[in-house]
Motif scaffolding. Structure first.
Motif, PDB file in Angstrom:
ATOM      1  N   ASP A   4      13.160  50.706   6.501  1.00  0.00           N
ATOM      2  CA  ASP A   4      11.850  51.065   5.954  1.00  0.00           C
ATOM      3  C   ASP A   4      11.932  51.806   4.634  1.00  0.00           C
ATOM      4  O   ASP A   4      10.999  51.780   3.833  1.00  0.00           O
ATOM      5  N   ARG A  40      14.879  50.604   0.995  1.00  0.00           N
ATOM      6  CA  ARG A  40      13.898  49.738   1.629  1.00  0.00           C
ATOM      7  C   ARG A  40      14.498  48.342   1.610  1.00  0.00           C
ATOM      8  O   ARG A  40      14.502  47.659   0.583  1.00  0.00           O
ATOM      9  N   THR A  50      14.863  44.452   2.764  1.00  0.00           N
ATOM     10  CA  THR A  50      14.190  43.265   3.283  1.00  0.00           C
ATOM     11  C   THR A  50      15.244  42.232   3.639  1.00  0.00           C
ATOM     12  O   THR A  50      16.154  41.953   2.841  1.00  0.00           O
TER      13      THR A  50
END
Length: 201
Positions: free
Chosen positions: A162, A196, A198
């Motif tokens: 996150d 963060r 992905t």
């Protein structure tokens, strides 16, 4: 949750003698499937990965706070690389096997009985002994704040992250007897910024 309950069961009832240094890894040993531990996320090489015994740092942090507020000597602890919001900033400890370990010393003349308990949503560590101090905790504001980097990755083992700011923080442990401050101890912690991340298919 399985791993937290398992480590709590192993430690429950252990008595730390006066002047004894308690090692969480020595008492619990290597986490493996044969002893009831399962795979769960942990931080390794700046990423979240699944590993046997992951998640037991929640137990280590709970015990660290029992040591903190019990007024016992912190010998060795290491905060997580990234700040995890469920923990009190600057007052937490990670653990893995064989390192990092969590060591604390019973620097009192009294034995300490460790009692643990848990529910589906919580774990509790109690120290039964003779009280020596009233302990207070004071924290600084967060400083040297660092922004969140953004990354992408792929692969079946990729676990999204996150992201969280990095920062430094100071926590003081204040020892009191009969209402008077007898000692202060500073714990300085620096958290790296969590990326963060992905995960692409």
């Amino acid at each position: 949750m399985t791993n937290i309950h398992r480590i709590a069961d192993i430690v429950d009832g252990y008595v730390v003698q006066p002047e004894e240094t308690f090692s969480l890894n020595d008492v619990v040993g290597k986490r493996d499937k044969a002893r009831g531990f399962v795979e769960a996320p942990m931080i390794l090489n700046n990423r979240f990965v699944n590993d046997i015994g992951g998640g037991v740092s929640q137990f280590a942090t709970t015990m660290f706070n029992a040591v903190f507020f019990g007024g016992f000597q912190d010998v060795q602890h290491r905060a997580h690389q990234y700040y995890i919001t469920r923990y009190p900033a600057g007052r937490e400890s990670t653990v893995s096997y064989p390192q990092p370990d969590f060591h604390w010393r019973n620097d009192s003349p009294y034995g300490v009985l460790i009692k643990t308990s848990y529910t589906a949503t919580s774990v509790t560590v109690q120290f039964w002994s003779t009280k020596r101090y009233d302990i207070e905790s004071q924290s600084s504001e967060r400083y040297n704040v660092k922004s969140v980097p953004t990354l992408t990755d792929s692969g079946a083992e990729c676990i999204p992250m996150d992201g969280a700011e990095g920062f430094a923080i100071d926590v003081w442990r204040i020892f009191k007897q009969n209402g008077k401050v007898v000692r202060k101890q500073r714990f300085h912690t620096v958290y790296d910024p969590e990326p963060r991340l992905t995960c692409k298919k």
